[in-house]
Design an enzyme around this catalytic site. Sequence first.
Site, PDB file in Angstrom:
ATOM      1  N   VAL A 153     -11.345 -50.872  13.007  1.00 40.79           N
ATOM      2  CA  VAL A 153     -12.257 -49.724  13.150  1.00 40.79           C
ATOM      3  C   VAL A 153     -12.320 -48.971  11.823  1.00 40.79           C
ATOM      4  O   VAL A 153     -13.393 -48.681  11.292  1.00 40.79           O
ATOM      5  CB  VAL A 153     -11.775 -48.764  14.266  1.00 40.79           C
ATOM      6  CG1 VAL A 153     -12.615 -47.491  14.278  1.00 40.79           C
ATOM      7  CG2 VAL A 153     -11.828 -49.446  15.619  1.00 40.79           C
ATOM      8  N   TYR A 154     -11.135 -48.677  11.310  1.00 41.20           N
ATOM      9  CA  TYR A 154     -11.044 -47.922  10.059  1.00 41.20           C
ATOM     10  C   TYR A 154     -11.751 -48.686   8.933  1.00 41.20           C
ATOM     11  O   TYR A 154     -12.536 -48.109   8.172  1.00 41.20           O
ATOM     12  CB  TYR A 154      -9.568 -47.696   9.738  1.00 41.20           C
ATOM     13  CG  TYR A 154      -9.318 -46.761   8.583  1.00 41.20           C
ATOM     14  CD1 TYR A 154      -9.476 -45.391   8.736  1.00 41.20           C
ATOM     15  CD2 TYR A 154      -8.922 -47.250   7.348  1.00 41.20           C
ATOM     16  CE1 TYR A 154      -9.226 -44.524   7.675  1.00 41.20           C
ATOM     17  CE2 TYR A 154      -8.667 -46.391   6.288  1.00 41.20           C
ATOM     18  CZ  TYR A 154      -8.829 -45.027   6.456  1.00 41.20           C
ATOM     19  OH  TYR A 154      -8.593 -44.173   5.405  1.00 41.20           O
ATOM     20  N   ALA A 155     -11.475 -49.991   8.843  1.00 35.18           N
ATOM     21  CA  ALA A 155     -12.057 -50.800   7.759  1.00 35.18           C
ATOM     22  C   ALA A 155     -13.580 -50.807   7.835  1.00 35.18           C
ATOM     23  O   ALA A 155     -14.270 -50.680   6.818  1.00 35.18           O
ATOM     24  CB  ALA A 155     -11.507 -52.221   7.821  1.00 35.18           C
ATOM     25  N   THR A 157     -15.538 -48.551   9.155  1.00 36.10           N
ATOM     26  CA  THR A 157     -16.118 -47.243   8.798  1.00 36.10           C
ATOM     27  C   THR A 157     -16.080 -47.026   7.288  1.00 36.10           C
ATOM     28  O   THR A 157     -17.009 -46.468   6.712  1.00 36.10           O
ATOM     29  CB  THR A 157     -15.388 -46.073   9.491  1.00 36.10           C
ATOM     30  OG1 THR A 157     -14.026 -46.003   9.042  1.00 36.10           O
ATOM     31  CG2 THR A 157     -15.429 -46.202  10.997  1.00 36.10           C
TER      32      THR A 157
END
Length: 283
Positions: A153-155, A157
């Site tokens: 998810v972080y990557a 975004t």
Amino acid sequence: MLDLRGRVAVVTGGAGGIGLAMGRAFTAEGMRVVLADVEEPALSKAAAELGVPGVVADVTSEASMRELAARVYDTYGAVHVLCNNAGVGPAAAPPLWEQEIGDWRWGLDVNVVGVLHGLRAFLPRMIASGEPGHVVNTASGNGGIAPIPSAAVYAVTKAAVVTLSECLYGQLAAATSDIGVSVLFPGPHMLRTGIFTAERNRPRRYARTEPGPAARTADEVAEAMRAHGLEPEFTPVEEVAGQVVDGVRAGRFWILPPSARTDDTIRARAESMRARSAPTYLR
Ligand SMILES: NC(=O)c1ccc[n+]([C@@H]2O[C@H](COP(=O)([O-])OP(=O)(O)OC[C@H]3O[C@@H](n4cnc5c(N)ncnc54)[C@H](O)[C@@H]3O)[C@@H](O)[C@H]2O)c1
């Protein structure tokens, strides 16, 4: 060269970590700083430390960001440096097709839509003023340079923040505005900030249906790494803030850490694309 003295800077996610370090560094340069954040007690403390206004503002809300802009323009009549820095990292989880949709929505809303809200609230007035200015969007090596698949998810975004920033750079250049853009990759190592316990700021509307992995502080993450035979390294927030000051002043687009490991990853990914080979640079 952008002369920073007396200019106005707004930093989202300014209550702690990298945002507060940027606030300190800008203040030391003689800038007038406004810190914005959702975490009220930490924000009040940070604002008091710097002797600057701290405004409660939620980057996921267009209305809240417009109110922030109205407050800053009422107070200072101008904004020169806008740092879209607020970010969250939903805890690493199972494969992305099993990751809860609340994790995706929260990550995308804060890390990507939050940047858009910042731009929509401030940029039209920054451009219309005709004064020189600069936008700094905080990305991450994870996703911004190459993704860590266990933190998808972080990557995703942060990859979006990089592409958004490139498009913004092109559009502002085409509009012949005097507003520069930087995309910031804090690192090369992790930073001892609150990002690892970002869950503290997750609103109910993004709640998980099942409990997620327990939140761990940066030091607990470091301890777990040691248990796996890895020696964790940390980059000081002050070092990153210093790179931001230099980057803004010089109008540098890529604010990347001066690190051979970073260069190797950039090269490996570009080479994998050029050679049409498998992405073996993934960690
Ligand atoms: N710490 C690292 O190792 C690291 C590495 C690369 C990138 N980053 C990025 O740096 C930025 C700053 O994070 P940090 O590491 O200082 O973590 P942090 O948790 O200390 O700071 C993030 C701040 O964002 C605020 N925030 C969260 N949701 C918000 C919302 N909806 N509206 C406004 N503010 C909100 C938090 O309250 C917090 O003060 C983030 O974008 C993060 O993704 C961090």
